[in-house]
Design an enzyme around this catalytic site. Structure first.
Site, PDB file in Angstrom:
ATOM      1  N   ASP A  68       0.893  -1.073   0.357  1.00 22.23           N
ATOM      2  CA  ASP A  68      -0.255   0.375  -0.183  1.00 22.23           C
ATOM      3  C   ASP A  68       0.993   1.193   0.493  1.00 22.23           C
ATOM      4  OD1 ASP A  68      -2.176  -2.082   0.162  1.00 22.23           O
ATOM      5  OD2 ASP A  68      -3.119  -0.517   2.418  1.00 22.23           O
ATOM      6  N   HIS A 214       4.113  -2.614   3.091  1.00 20.66           N
ATOM      7  CA  HIS A 214       3.849  -0.833   2.774  1.00 20.66           C
ATOM      8  C   HIS A 214       5.009  -0.344   1.895  1.00 20.66           C
ATOM      9  CE1 HIS A 214       0.709  -0.551   5.428  1.00 20.66           C
ATOM     10  NE2 HIS A 214       0.281   0.363   5.601  1.00 20.66           N
TER      11      HIS A 214
END
Length: 243
Positions: A68, A214
Protein backbone atom coordinates in the site's frame (compact mmCIF):
# COMPACT_ATOMS: atom_id res chain seq x y z
CA UNK A 1 -5.31 -10.02 22.26
CA UNK A 2 -5.38 -7.28 19.61
CA UNK A 3 -7.17 -3.93 19.72
CA UNK A 4 -10.18 -5.22 17.82
CA UNK A 5 -10.75 -7.99 20.34
CA UNK A 6 -10.55 -5.45 23.15
CA UNK A 7 -13.15 -3.24 21.43
CA UNK A 8 -15.49 -6.17 20.86
CA UNK A 9 -15.13 -7.29 24.48
CA UNK A 10 -16.01 -3.78 25.61
CA UNK A 11 -19.06 -3.87 23.34
CA UNK A 12 -20.08 -7.20 24.89
CA UNK A 13 -19.74 -5.83 28.42
CA UNK A 14 -21.81 -2.83 27.41
CA UNK A 15 -24.48 -5.10 25.97
CA UNK A 16 -24.61 -7.09 29.22
CA UNK A 17 -24.92 -3.80 31.08
CA UNK A 18 -27.93 -2.93 28.95
CA UNK A 19 -29.64 -6.18 29.88
CA UNK A 20 -28.92 -5.89 33.60
CA UNK A 21 -29.61 -2.25 34.38
CA UNK A 22 -33.16 -1.31 35.52
CA UNK A 23 -32.48 2.44 35.32
CA UNK A 24 -34.05 3.91 32.17
CA UNK A 25 -31.66 6.85 31.68
CA UNK A 26 -28.62 4.67 32.19
CA UNK A 27 -30.16 2.09 29.87
CA UNK A 28 -30.35 4.62 27.05
CA UNK A 29 -26.84 5.89 27.68
CA UNK A 30 -25.36 2.42 27.73
CA UNK A 31 -27.32 1.48 24.63
CA UNK A 32 -26.01 4.49 22.70
CA UNK A 33 -22.43 3.87 23.79
CA UNK A 34 -22.72 0.18 22.96
CA UNK A 35 -24.03 0.87 19.46
CA UNK A 36 -21.29 3.43 18.79
CA UNK A 37 -18.58 1.05 19.98
CA UNK A 38 -19.98 -1.77 17.86
CA UNK A 39 -20.17 0.26 14.67
CA UNK A 40 -16.76 1.76 15.37
CA UNK A 41 -15.27 -1.72 15.69
CA UNK A 42 -16.93 -2.86 12.48
CA UNK A 43 -15.65 0.18 10.56
CA UNK A 44 -12.07 -0.56 11.64
CA UNK A 45 -12.19 -4.26 10.80
CA UNK A 46 -12.49 -5.06 7.09
CA UNK A 47 -12.57 -8.75 7.89
CA UNK A 48 -15.97 -8.32 9.47
CA UNK A 49 -17.43 -7.70 5.99
CA UNK A 50 -20.00 -5.54 7.81
CA UNK A 51 -20.33 -2.47 5.58
CA UNK A 52 -18.99 -3.98 2.37
CA UNK A 53 -17.73 -7.28 1.02
CA UNK A 54 -13.98 -7.34 0.43
CA UNK A 55 -12.00 -10.04 -1.34
CA UNK A 56 -10.44 -11.70 1.70
CA UNK A 57 -7.99 -14.28 0.36
CA UNK A 58 -5.87 -15.52 -2.50
CA UNK A 59 -5.96 -19.07 -3.86
CA UNK A 60 -5.08 -22.12 -1.79
CA UNK A 61 -1.35 -22.72 -1.44
CA UNK A 62 -0.57 -19.20 -2.57
CA UNK A 63 0.48 -16.10 -0.64
CA UNK A 64 -0.28 -12.70 -2.10
CA UNK A 65 2.06 -9.94 -1.00
CA UNK A 66 0.30 -6.58 -1.24
CA UNK A 67 1.90 -3.16 -0.92
CA UNK A 68 0.00 0.00 0.00
CA UNK A 69 0.72 3.74 -0.19
CA UNK A 70 3.04 3.85 -3.20
CA UNK A 71 4.43 4.53 -5.61
CA UNK A 72 7.58 5.55 -3.78
CA UNK A 73 10.38 6.65 -6.16
CA UNK A 74 13.08 5.34 -3.84
CA UNK A 75 11.69 2.21 -2.20
CA UNK A 76 9.29 0.83 -4.81
CA UNK A 77 12.04 0.11 -7.40
CA UNK A 78 13.98 -1.78 -4.72
CA UNK A 79 10.90 -3.81 -3.83
CA UNK A 80 10.46 -4.61 -7.51
CA UNK A 81 14.10 -5.71 -7.77
CA UNK A 82 13.61 -8.20 -4.92
CA UNK A 83 10.36 -9.55 -6.36
CA UNK A 84 11.97 -9.95 -9.79
CA UNK A 85 14.96 -11.74 -8.29
CA UNK A 86 12.63 -14.39 -6.84
CA UNK A 87 10.19 -14.46 -9.78
CA UNK A 88 7.39 -13.29 -7.46
CA UNK A 89 4.42 -11.13 -8.44
CA UNK A 90 2.50 -8.94 -6.00
CA UNK A 91 -0.34 -6.44 -5.76
CA UNK A 92 0.33 -2.70 -5.47
CA UNK A 93 -2.30 -0.20 -4.27
CA UNK A 94 -1.39 3.31 -5.41
CA UNK A 95 -2.37 6.68 -3.96
CA UNK A 96 -3.72 8.88 -6.75
CA UNK A 97 -1.85 12.05 -5.81
CA UNK A 98 1.44 10.14 -6.07
CA UNK A 99 0.89 9.00 -9.64
CA UNK A 100 2.05 12.17 -11.39
CA UNK A 101 5.80 12.09 -11.82
CA UNK A 102 5.98 8.31 -11.27
CA UNK A 103 4.45 7.20 -14.55
CA UNK A 104 7.51 5.19 -15.64
CA UNK A 105 7.65 3.41 -12.29
CA UNK A 106 3.97 2.48 -12.50
CA UNK A 107 4.48 1.18 -16.02
CA UNK A 108 7.34 -0.96 -14.72
CA UNK A 109 5.11 -2.45 -12.02
CA UNK A 110 2.59 -3.44 -14.68
CA UNK A 111 5.16 -4.69 -17.20
CA UNK A 112 6.74 -7.01 -14.61
CA UNK A 113 3.45 -8.83 -14.11
CA UNK A 114 2.16 -7.31 -10.89
CA UNK A 115 -1.45 -6.38 -10.22
CA UNK A 116 -2.37 -2.75 -9.64
CA UNK A 117 -5.17 -1.19 -7.64
CA UNK A 118 -6.04 2.22 -6.30
CA UNK A 119 -5.91 3.45 -2.73
CA UNK A 120 -7.94 6.70 -2.93
CA UNK A 121 -6.60 10.00 -4.28
CA UNK A 122 -5.71 11.72 -1.01
CA UNK A 123 -5.33 8.92 1.57
CA UNK A 124 -6.65 11.47 4.05
CA UNK A 125 -6.78 10.27 7.69
CA UNK A 126 -10.19 11.93 8.04
CA UNK A 127 -11.71 10.11 5.08
CA UNK A 128 -13.84 7.94 7.34
CA UNK A 129 -15.77 11.05 8.42
CA UNK A 130 -16.58 12.36 4.94
CA UNK A 131 -20.01 12.33 3.31
CA UNK A 132 -20.86 10.13 0.33
CA UNK A 133 -20.23 12.77 -2.32
CA UNK A 134 -16.77 13.77 -1.12
CA UNK A 135 -15.79 10.14 -0.55
CA UNK A 136 -16.96 9.13 -4.01
CA UNK A 137 -15.09 11.99 -5.66
CA UNK A 138 -11.83 11.12 -3.93
CA UNK A 139 -12.06 7.40 -4.70
CA UNK A 140 -13.05 8.02 -8.32
CA UNK A 141 -10.21 10.52 -8.88
CA UNK A 142 -7.68 8.16 -7.35
CA UNK A 143 -8.68 5.30 -9.64
CA UNK A 144 -8.82 7.59 -12.67
CA UNK A 145 -5.18 8.55 -12.08
CA UNK A 146 -4.19 4.89 -12.19
CA UNK A 147 -6.18 4.22 -15.37
CA UNK A 148 -4.50 7.15 -17.12
CA UNK A 149 -1.23 5.22 -16.93
CA UNK A 150 -2.51 1.64 -17.08
CA UNK A 151 -5.95 1.59 -18.77
CA UNK A 152 -6.18 -2.19 -18.32
CA UNK A 153 -5.41 -2.04 -14.58
CA UNK A 154 -8.88 -3.28 -13.66
CA UNK A 155 -11.06 -2.28 -10.73
CA UNK A 156 -9.25 -3.28 -7.54
CA UNK A 157 -9.36 -0.92 -4.56
CA UNK A 158 -8.23 -0.97 -0.95
CA UNK A 159 -9.70 1.49 1.58
CA UNK A 160 -7.05 3.58 3.35
CA UNK A 161 -6.35 2.28 6.86
CA UNK A 162 -8.88 -0.50 6.18
CA UNK A 163 -11.66 1.79 7.39
CA UNK A 164 -15.14 1.10 6.02
CA UNK A 165 -18.51 2.74 6.59
CA UNK A 166 -21.73 3.27 4.60
CA UNK A 167 -20.30 6.24 2.68
CA UNK A 168 -17.19 4.30 1.66
CA UNK A 169 -19.26 1.24 0.73
CA UNK A 170 -21.53 3.44 -1.40
CA UNK A 171 -18.57 5.12 -3.12
CA UNK A 172 -16.83 1.84 -3.95
CA UNK A 173 -20.02 0.46 -5.50
CA UNK A 174 -20.73 3.72 -7.33
CA UNK A 175 -17.23 3.66 -8.85
CA UNK A 176 -17.57 0.01 -9.90
CA UNK A 177 -14.62 -1.11 -7.82
CA UNK A 178 -13.87 -4.31 -5.91
CA UNK A 179 -12.52 -3.94 -2.39
CA UNK A 180 -9.54 -6.11 -1.45
CA UNK A 181 -8.77 -6.86 2.18
CA UNK A 182 -5.99 -8.82 3.86
CA UNK A 183 -5.56 -11.64 6.34
CA UNK A 184 -2.12 -10.81 7.77
CA UNK A 185 -0.75 -7.38 8.63
CA UNK A 186 2.98 -6.75 8.77
CA UNK A 187 2.48 -3.62 10.92
CA UNK A 188 5.48 -2.20 9.08
CA UNK A 189 4.23 1.37 9.57
CA UNK A 190 4.28 0.80 13.34
CA UNK A 191 7.00 -1.72 14.06
CA UNK A 192 10.51 -0.44 13.51
CA UNK A 193 12.42 -3.60 14.44
CA UNK A 194 12.79 -5.68 11.27
CA UNK A 195 13.82 -8.88 13.04
CA UNK A 196 10.68 -8.94 15.18
CA UNK A 197 8.51 -8.07 12.21
CA UNK A 198 10.03 -10.86 10.14
CA UNK A 199 9.61 -13.44 12.90
CA UNK A 200 5.99 -12.43 13.38
CA UNK A 201 5.26 -12.84 9.67
CA UNK A 202 7.01 -16.21 9.54
CA UNK A 203 4.75 -17.42 12.33
CA UNK A 204 1.56 -15.96 10.88
CA UNK A 205 1.62 -16.37 7.12
CA UNK A 206 0.14 -19.49 5.55
CA UNK A 207 -1.43 -20.56 2.29
CA UNK A 208 -4.26 -18.36 0.90
CA UNK A 209 -3.17 -15.35 2.97
CA UNK A 210 -3.04 -11.81 1.65
CA UNK A 211 -0.24 -9.96 3.43
CA UNK A 212 -0.45 -6.21 3.97
CA UNK A 213 2.85 -4.36 3.62
CA UNK A 214 3.96 -0.88 2.54
CA UNK A 215 6.54 -0.12 -0.14
CA UNK A 216 7.08 3.27 1.52
CA UNK A 217 8.94 1.80 4.50
CA UNK A 218 12.71 1.30 4.17
CA UNK A 219 12.83 -1.39 6.85
CA UNK A 220 10.26 -3.44 4.93
CA UNK A 221 12.94 -3.94 2.28
CA UNK A 222 15.21 -5.66 4.77
CA UNK A 223 12.67 -8.37 5.58
CA UNK A 224 11.21 -8.94 2.11
CA UNK A 225 13.98 -11.15 0.75
CA UNK A 226 14.19 -13.52 3.76
CA UNK A 227 10.39 -13.67 4.01
CA UNK A 228 10.09 -14.80 0.40
CA UNK A 229 12.84 -17.37 0.89
CA UNK A 230 11.05 -18.78 3.94
CA UNK A 231 7.66 -19.01 2.22
CA UNK A 232 9.16 -20.73 -0.80
CA UNK A 233 10.82 -23.26 1.50
CA UNK A 234 7.30 -24.17 2.61
CA UNK A 235 6.38 -24.87 -1.01
CA UNK A 236 4.01 -21.90 -1.12
CA UNK A 237 3.62 -19.97 -4.35
CA UNK A 238 3.76 -16.18 -4.39
CA UNK A 239 1.64 -14.98 -7.30
CA UNK A 240 -0.50 -11.93 -7.92
CA UNK A 241 -3.88 -13.60 -7.98
CA UNK A 242 -7.07 -13.33 -5.97
CA UNK A 243 -9.50 -16.01 -4.87
Amino acid sequence: MNKLHVILMIALVVAVGILLTPISDLYVLVLVVGVLVFFGAMSLWMGAQFFLNSIPRTSAGNVLLSFDDGPDPVNTPLVLDILKKHNVTALFFLIGKKVKGNEALISRIHEEGHLLGSHSFSHAPTMGFWNRERTTTDIAEGHAELLKIIPQAGNLYRPPFGVTNPAIAYAIKKCGLRSVGWTVRSFDTIRKEPAKMLNSLKRSVKGSDIVLMHDTQPHTLSILDPLIVELKKRKLTLKAELN
